[in-house]
Scaffold this active site. Sequence first.
Site, PDB file in Angstrom:
ATOM      1  N   TYR A 134       0.859  -1.236   0.118  1.00 13.20           N
ATOM      2  CA  TYR A 134       0.048  -0.125   0.157  1.00 13.20           C
ATOM      3  C   TYR A 134       1.005   1.371   0.073  1.00 13.20           C
ATOM      4  O   TYR A 134       1.710   1.645   1.165  1.00 13.20           O
ATOM      5  CB  TYR A 134      -0.831  -0.112   1.392  1.00 13.20           C
ATOM      6  N   ARG A 171       0.998   0.495  39.676  1.00 11.85           N
ATOM      7  CA  ARG A 171       1.543   0.744  38.255  1.00 11.85           C
ATOM      8  C   ARG A 171       1.153  -0.283  37.241  1.00 11.85           C
ATOM      9  O   ARG A 171       1.139   0.025  36.051  1.00 11.85           O
ATOM     10  CB  ARG A 171       3.311   0.679  38.545  1.00 11.85           C
ATOM     11  N   GLY A 200      16.121  -4.901  36.121  1.00  9.33           N
ATOM     12  CA  GLY A 200      17.091  -5.021  35.290  1.00  9.33           C
ATOM     13  C   GLY A 200      16.777  -6.257  33.976  1.00  9.33           C
ATOM     14  O   GLY A 200      17.089  -5.836  32.889  1.00  9.33           O
ATOM     15  N   GLU A 229      -0.610   4.417  10.305  1.00 16.47           N
ATOM     16  CA  GLU A 229      -2.133   4.506   9.976  1.00 16.47           C
ATOM     17  C   GLU A 229      -2.633   5.624  10.557  1.00 16.47           C
ATOM     18  O   GLU A 229      -4.020   5.656  11.062  1.00 16.47           O
ATOM     19  CB  GLU A 229      -2.684   3.067  10.782  1.00 16.47           C
TER      20      GLU A 229
HETATM   21  C1  LIG Z   1      -5.734  13.489   8.583  1.00 17.67           C
HETATM   22  C2  LIG Z   1      -6.765  12.819   7.427  1.00 17.67           C
HETATM   23  C3  LIG Z   1      -8.144  12.256   7.864  1.00 17.67           C
HETATM   24  C4  LIG Z   1      -7.245  14.426   6.862  1.00 17.67           C
HETATM   25  O1  LIG Z   1      -8.168  14.117   5.832  1.00 17.67           O
HETATM   26  P1  LIG Z   1      -8.201  15.437   4.633  1.00 17.67           P
HETATM   27  O2  LIG Z   1      -9.208  14.751   3.701  1.00 17.67           O
HETATM   28  O3  LIG Z   1      -7.057  15.878   4.352  1.00 17.67           O
HETATM   29  O4  LIG Z   1      -8.895  16.568   5.374  1.00 17.67           O
HETATM   30  P2  LIG Z   1     -10.056  16.668   6.470  1.00 17.67           P
HETATM   31  O5  LIG Z   1     -10.759  18.126   5.917  1.00 17.67           O
HETATM   32  O6  LIG Z   1      -9.938  16.532   7.770  1.00 17.67           O
HETATM   33  O7  LIG Z   1     -11.288  15.540   5.967  1.00 17.67           O
HETATM   34  C5  LIG Z   1     -12.488  15.829   5.136  1.00 17.67           C
HETATM   35  C6  LIG Z   1     -13.541  15.041   5.799  1.00 17.67           C
HETATM   36  O8  LIG Z   1     -13.261  13.589   5.397  1.00 17.67           O
HETATM   37  C7  LIG Z   1     -13.647  13.047   6.788  1.00 17.67           C
HETATM   38  N1  LIG Z   1     -12.641  11.838   6.625  1.00 17.67           N
HETATM   39  C8  LIG Z   1     -11.134  11.973   6.818  1.00 17.67           C
HETATM   40  N2  LIG Z   1     -10.743  10.929   6.746  1.00 17.67           N
HETATM   41  C9  LIG Z   1     -11.776   9.908   6.621  1.00 17.67           C
HETATM   42  C10 LIG Z   1     -11.756   8.322   6.763  1.00 17.67           C
HETATM   43  N3  LIG Z   1     -10.855   7.501   6.922  1.00 17.67           N
HETATM   44  N4  LIG Z   1     -13.068   7.715   6.531  1.00 17.67           N
HETATM   45  C11 LIG Z   1     -14.224   8.781   6.783  1.00 17.67           C
HETATM   46  N5  LIG Z   1     -14.272  10.126   6.388  1.00 17.67           N
HETATM   47  C12 LIG Z   1     -12.978  10.666   6.577  1.00 17.67           C
HETATM   48  C13 LIG Z   1     -13.298  13.872   7.681  1.00 17.67           C
HETATM   49  O9  LIG Z   1     -14.071  13.767   8.783  1.00 17.67           O
HETATM   50  C14 LIG Z   1     -13.830  15.313   6.861  1.00 17.67           C
HETATM   51  O10 LIG Z   1     -15.287  15.322   6.937  1.00 17.67           O
HETATM   52  P3  LIG Z   1     -16.234  16.514   7.211  1.00 17.67           P
HETATM   53  O11 LIG Z   1     -15.854  17.489   6.073  1.00 17.67           O
HETATM   54  O12 LIG Z   1     -15.985  17.041   8.546  1.00 17.67           O
HETATM   55  O13 LIG Z   1     -17.770  15.981   7.309  1.00 17.67           O
HETATM   56  C15 LIG Z   1      -5.908  12.093   6.391  1.00 17.67           C
HETATM   57  O14 LIG Z   1      -5.387  12.923   5.659  1.00 17.67           O
HETATM   58  C16 LIG Z   1      -5.489  10.912   7.126  1.00 17.67           C
HETATM   59  O15 LIG Z   1      -6.042   9.995   7.449  1.00 17.67           O
HETATM   60  N6  LIG Z   1      -4.227  11.123   7.539  1.00 17.67           N
HETATM   61  C17 LIG Z   1      -3.598  10.064   8.033  1.00 17.67           C
HETATM   62  C18 LIG Z   1      -2.711   9.025   6.858  1.00 17.67           C
HETATM   63  C19 LIG Z   1      -2.629   7.820   7.392  1.00 17.67           C
HETATM   64  O16 LIG Z   1      -3.157   7.103   8.171  1.00 17.67           O
HETATM   65  N7  LIG Z   1      -1.724   6.910   6.444  1.00 17.67           N
HETATM   66  C20 LIG Z   1      -1.494   5.555   6.716  1.00 17.67           C
HETATM   67  C21 LIG Z   1      -0.839   5.026   5.463  1.00 17.67           C
HETATM   68  S1  LIG Z   1      -0.568   3.297   5.593  1.00 17.67           S
HETATM   69  C22 LIG Z   1       0.251   2.681   6.987  1.00 17.67           C
HETATM   70  O17 LIG Z   1       0.528   3.693   7.775  1.00 17.67           O
HETATM   71  C23 LIG Z   1       0.197   1.341   6.992  1.00 17.67           C
HETATM   72  C24 LIG Z   1       0.820   0.757   8.305  1.00 17.67           C
HETATM   73  C25 LIG Z   1       0.820  -0.514   8.408  1.00 17.67           C
HETATM   74  C26 LIG Z   1       1.682  -1.363   9.169  1.00 17.67           C
HETATM   75  O18 LIG Z   1       2.889  -1.199   8.859  1.00 17.67           O
HETATM   76  O19 LIG Z   1       1.113  -2.251   9.736  1.00 17.67           O
HETATM   77  C1  LIG Z   2       6.574   1.319  10.889  1.00 13.79           C
HETATM   78  C2  LIG Z   2       6.075   2.010   9.759  1.00 13.79           C
HETATM   79  C3  LIG Z   2       5.247   1.550   8.742  1.00 13.79           C
HETATM   80  C4  LIG Z   2       4.721   2.046   7.945  1.00 13.79           C
HETATM   81  N1  LIG Z   2       3.919   1.496   6.854  1.00 13.79           N
HETATM   82  C5  LIG Z   2       3.382   2.333   5.917  1.00 13.79           C
HETATM   83  C6  LIG Z   2       2.952   1.634   4.702  1.00 13.79           C
HETATM   84  O1  LIG Z   2       2.800   0.528   4.323  1.00 13.79           O
HETATM   85  N2  LIG Z   2       2.069   2.408   3.815  1.00 13.79           N
HETATM   86  C7  LIG Z   2       2.318   3.784   3.807  1.00 13.79           C
HETATM   87  O2  LIG Z   2       1.673   4.614   2.738  1.00 13.79           O
HETATM   88  N3  LIG Z   2       2.759   4.396   5.007  1.00 13.79           N
HETATM   89  C8  LIG Z   2       3.290   3.633   5.812  1.00 13.79           C
HETATM   90  N4  LIG Z   2       3.871   4.337   7.139  1.00 13.79           N
HETATM   91  C9  LIG Z   2       3.885   5.924   6.997  1.00 13.79           C
HETATM   92  C10 LIG Z   2       2.728   6.408   8.161  1.00 13.79           C
HETATM   93  O3  LIG Z   2       1.514   6.161   7.811  1.00 13.79           O
HETATM   94  C11 LIG Z   2       3.226   7.787   8.502  1.00 13.79           C
HETATM   95  O4  LIG Z   2       4.350   7.882   9.010  1.00 13.79           O
HETATM   96  C12 LIG Z   2       2.003   8.313   9.244  1.00 13.79           C
HETATM   97  O5  LIG Z   2       0.956   8.544   8.505  1.00 13.79           O
HETATM   98  C13 LIG Z   2       2.271   9.716   9.923  1.00 13.79           C
HETATM   99  O6  LIG Z   2       2.692  10.716   8.884  1.00 13.79           O
HETATM  100  P1  LIG Z   2       4.140  11.448   9.034  1.00 13.79           P
HETATM  101  O7  LIG Z   2       4.859  10.736   9.119  1.00 13.79           O
HETATM  102  O8  LIG Z   2       3.899  12.515   7.758  1.00 13.79           O
HETATM  103  O9  LIG Z   2       3.921  12.470  10.416  1.00 13.79           O
HETATM  104  P2  LIG Z   2       3.737  13.996  10.483  1.00 13.79           P
HETATM  105  O10 LIG Z   2       2.409  14.137  10.171  1.00 13.79           O
HETATM  106  O11 LIG Z   2       4.819  14.608   9.657  1.00 13.79           O
HETATM  107  O12 LIG Z   2       3.800  13.956  11.873  1.00 13.79           O
HETATM  108  C14 LIG Z   2       5.063  14.754  12.585  1.00 13.79           C
HETATM  109  C15 LIG Z   2       4.401  15.418  13.832  1.00 13.79           C
HETATM  110  O13 LIG Z   2       3.521  16.505  13.137  1.00 13.79           O
HETATM  111  C16 LIG Z   2       2.265  16.528  13.882  1.00 13.79           C
HETATM  112  N5  LIG Z   2       1.102  16.811  13.050  1.00 13.79           N
HETATM  113  C17 LIG Z   2       1.108  16.890  11.757  1.00 13.79           C
HETATM  114  N6  LIG Z   2      -0.005  17.418  11.046  1.00 13.79           N
HETATM  115  C18 LIG Z   2      -0.822  18.078  12.331  1.00 13.79           C
HETATM  116  C19 LIG Z   2      -1.769  18.787  12.367  1.00 13.79           C
HETATM  117  N7  LIG Z   2      -2.551  19.135  11.408  1.00 13.79           N
HETATM  118  N8  LIG Z   2      -2.291  19.293  13.536  1.00 13.79           N
HETATM  119  C20 LIG Z   2      -1.247  19.129  14.537  1.00 13.79           C
HETATM  120  N9  LIG Z   2      -0.200  18.294  14.449  1.00 13.79           N
HETATM  121  C21 LIG Z   2       0.221  18.098  13.327  1.00 13.79           C
HETATM  122  C22 LIG Z   2       2.049  15.105  14.157  1.00 13.79           C
HETATM  123  O14 LIG Z   2       1.081  15.032  15.219  1.00 13.79           O
HETATM  124  C23 LIG Z   2       3.386  14.683  14.679  1.00 13.79           C
HETATM  125  O15 LIG Z   2       3.738  14.971  15.981  1.00 13.79           O
HETATM  126  C24 LIG Z   2       4.521   3.695   8.002  1.00 13.79           C
HETATM  127  C25 LIG Z   2       5.411   4.263   9.022  1.00 13.79           C
HETATM  128  C26 LIG Z   2       5.910   3.552   9.783  1.00 13.79           C
HETATM  129  C27 LIG Z   2       6.529   4.192  11.152  1.00 13.79           C
END
Ligand SMILES: CC(C)(COP(=O)(O)OP(=O)(O)OC[C@H]1O[C@@H](n2cnc3c(N)ncnc32)[C@H](O)[C@@H]1OP(=O)(O)O)[C@@H](O)C(=O)NCCC(=O)NCCSC(=O)CCCC(=O)O
Ligand SMILES: Cc1cc2nc3c(=O)[nH]c(=O)nc-3n(C[C@H](O)[C@H](O)[C@H](O)COP(=O)(O)OP(=O)(O)OC[C@H]3O[C@@H](n4cnc5c(N)ncnc54)[C@H](O)[C@@H]3O)c2cc1C
Length: 624
Positions: free
Chosen positions: A115, A313, A381, A404
């Site tokens: 992904y 704790r 330790g 995520e």
């Molecule tokens: C922070 C947001 C939610 C911001 O979304 P945006 O569209 O840029 O801005 P917004 O105006 O806040 O949202 C617009 C609108 O979209 C809604 N929305 C946002 N996210 C979701 C959702 N997941 N489901 C359903 N609705 C969602 C929000 O609530 C907003 O709704 P609203 O306008 O308030 O009615 C989004 O960019 C986000 O989810 N960021 C986190 C990225 C993330 O989770 N990356 C993961 C990558 S994969 C990974 O890490 C794999 C690791 C796995 C492993 O190794 O185990």
């Molecule tokens: C072990 C691991 C596995 C991963 N696997 C995948 C994968 O398979 N696929 C994939 O696509 N991604 C993957 N990722 C990436 C991961 O999804 C991102 O690192 C994660 O979504 C956080 O985004 P970032 O790194 O840009 O953090 P940033 O958003 O840059 O966060 C840095 C700091 O900024 C703060 N911050 C950012 N935006 C705001 C805001 N609007 N308001 C206040 N504070 C804010 C955060 O709270 C944080 O303290 C992985 C990451 C890790 C560590």
Amino acid sequence: MKVAWAGSRHAVEVADRMACLVASDPVFRKDTRTMLSRKELFKDTLKKAAHAWKRTVELHLTEEEANLLRLYIDQPGYVDLHWVMFVPAIKGQGTEEQQKKWLTMAYKFQIIGTYAQTELGHGSNVQGLETTATFDPSTDEFIMHSPTLTSSKWWPGGLGKTSTHAVVYARLITEGKDYGIHGFIMQLRSLDDHSPLPGITIGDIGGKFGSGAYNSMDNGVMRLDHVRIPRDQMLMRLAQVTREGKYVHSDVPKQLLYGTMVYVRQTIVADASRALSRAVCIAVRYGAIRKQFGSKAGGPETQVLNYKTQQSRLFPFLASAYAFRFVGQWLKWLYTDVTQKLESKDFSTLPEAHACTAGLKSVTTSATADAIEECQKLCGGHGYLNSSGLPELFAVNLPACTYEGDNVVLLLQVARFLMKTVSQVASGKQPVGTTAYMGNIQHLMQCKSVVNTVEDWLNPAAIKEVFEARALRMAVNCAQNISKAPSQEEGFSELSPDLVEAAVAHVQLIIVTKFIEKLQEDILGHGVKEQLQKLCGIYALHLIHNERLGKLYAQVRPNAVALVDAFDYTDHYLGSALGRYDGDVYSALYKEAWKDPLNETVVPDGYQEHLRPLLKQQLKLSRL
Ligand SMILES: CC(C)(COP(=O)(O)OP(=O)(O)OC[C@H]1O[C@@H](n2cnc3c(N)ncnc32)[C@H](O)[C@@H]1OP(=O)(O)O)[C@@H](O)C(=O)NCCC(=O)NCCSC(=O)CCCC(=O)O
Ligand SMILES: Cc1cc2nc3c(=O)[nH]c(=O)nc-3n(C[C@H](O)[C@H](O)[C@H](O)COP(=O)(O)OP(=O)(O)OC[C@H]3O[C@@H](n4cnc5c(N)ncnc54)[C@H](O)[C@@H]3O)c2cc1C
């Protein structure tokens, strides 16, 4: 208690069978994992994943059994992203035809997917991603490109050395217009010799925190240089581009693009409860074995688990493990219910699902990471040794606070949902679901404390009302302060630390509520419900620092070991000399020490070159 923890007798039976299958197979040994180099560890991961697939096919394992097999192997690797994100992304964002084509290959492991969303320059801000997918009508293709260094894909698990395909998230550009982020299926490597396809530069991003697991995962970097893919490899359930290049959005909310993340976040809550329960199991069992001080007239010293400080704790973590387990079971139901509603184009509960998955993922993973670190200290330790299992458990679970979705970013999403709900209540709309309590605003904003006597604190209805009042007052307070700001956006930004706290209070109310609801079910086993009631009290009261806790700890102490035995973990899965079921800690610690490669020779490498000359020289000097 095992059944209460696992969820059903069937779940206990299947878990036992898969755990024993893994524990009894020498290929799945993990006791030397932290002693391997990064390359040895990666190769070991490939070997284990291939063997797991072979056993899955040989034994005709069901999907449930195969998932448990992967879980008990307990070594992050490319298979996780293939099954947990690549397949669900195609299921959620692909058309029927695309699902048929790609999932058939994915289920047979003819392709290995990841992904690829996060980039070097953007992770949280998905709408800020820079990779482009430009439609070329002359060839009916998308041109996938990394226009800048920061657009390099960065982090996707399995991308570094393993995945042959990926769902790549990119800005869709057609007829000169940017339509924002969409998903595209791309082949990355040749299925003949695994070499990267033309235009694709790909590799591993390097070692990560801690030794052992998660360094088993090849998180990758990828740059695309005008790589062409057929138009039909755009995932087209949410939107499509016609042969002429026209962008057509379907009638589903654009947020379904984020659906895979919602799915994974709900699984992460269950993962957190499991990781927390493993750390607690180690610390409780070791705390019952370890004796320090307190011996009278030569008698036995005191079990450290008897010390009130150790209990204050550790027992909140024991209670949290059960609390997170039960709320995770409920969240799985909520996710399934929302998904079924989506099938019939009922999108009404999508915002609730997003808020609950984001909030619970954030609160449970932060609490779990903090708890595992504290469990390491609770073991003194020996908790710092790799053979305790705790350092690796911490290293593997710490990133769950970030991947995520960064936990603070996700809590701000919950806060956004709460502020919308508060304003709806103000305009007379009755909230439903997990915010229904906000409809009781008159009572909760005025209510005097519903707990007056010490005993009231063990009345679930009273505890629930305290948590409702706490969450509502924090949310309303934020809303009132935001309304005083020059704009909603400025107010939200200024108040964001308070909004995060209000979001946490709302999520903790959900966890307490689901624990209380669990206790209203029929729970098998003599005395089990009473024990769970005490744990529910400990979970709720430790969050509000209540003086009833000491009495509850004393009541839980006699059953503490039984409560962690109920997690039903094999010694193999626990991977801890301190948490062994037989309690034979000291001989296990001693035995594990000698496995370290440093002990392969009595005189260490480097003595002749570096130590001997130094000692000889110092000796000579001392004789002058
Ligand atoms: C922070 C947001 C939610 C911001 O979304 P945006 O569209 O840029 O801005 P917004 O105006 O806040 O949202 C617009 C609108 O979209 C809604 N929305 C946002 N996210 C979701 C959702 N997941 N489901 C359903 N609705 C969602 C929000 O609530 C907003 O709704 P609203 O306008 O308030 O009615 C989004 O960019 C986000 O989810 N960021 C986190 C990225 C993330 O989770 N990356 C993961 C990558 S994969 C990974 O890490 C794999 C690791 C796995 C492993 O190794 O185990
Ligand atoms: C072990 C691991 C596995 C991963 N696997 C995948 C994968 O398979 N696929 C994939 O696509 N991604 C993957 N990722 C990436 C991961 O999804 C991102 O690192 C994660 O979504 C956080 O985004 P970032 O790194 O840009 O953090 P940033 O958003 O840059 O966060 C840095 C700091 O900024 C703060 N911050 C950012 N935006 C705001 C805001 N609007 N308001 C206040 N504070 C804010 C955060 O709270 C944080 O303290 C992985 C990451 C890790 C560590």
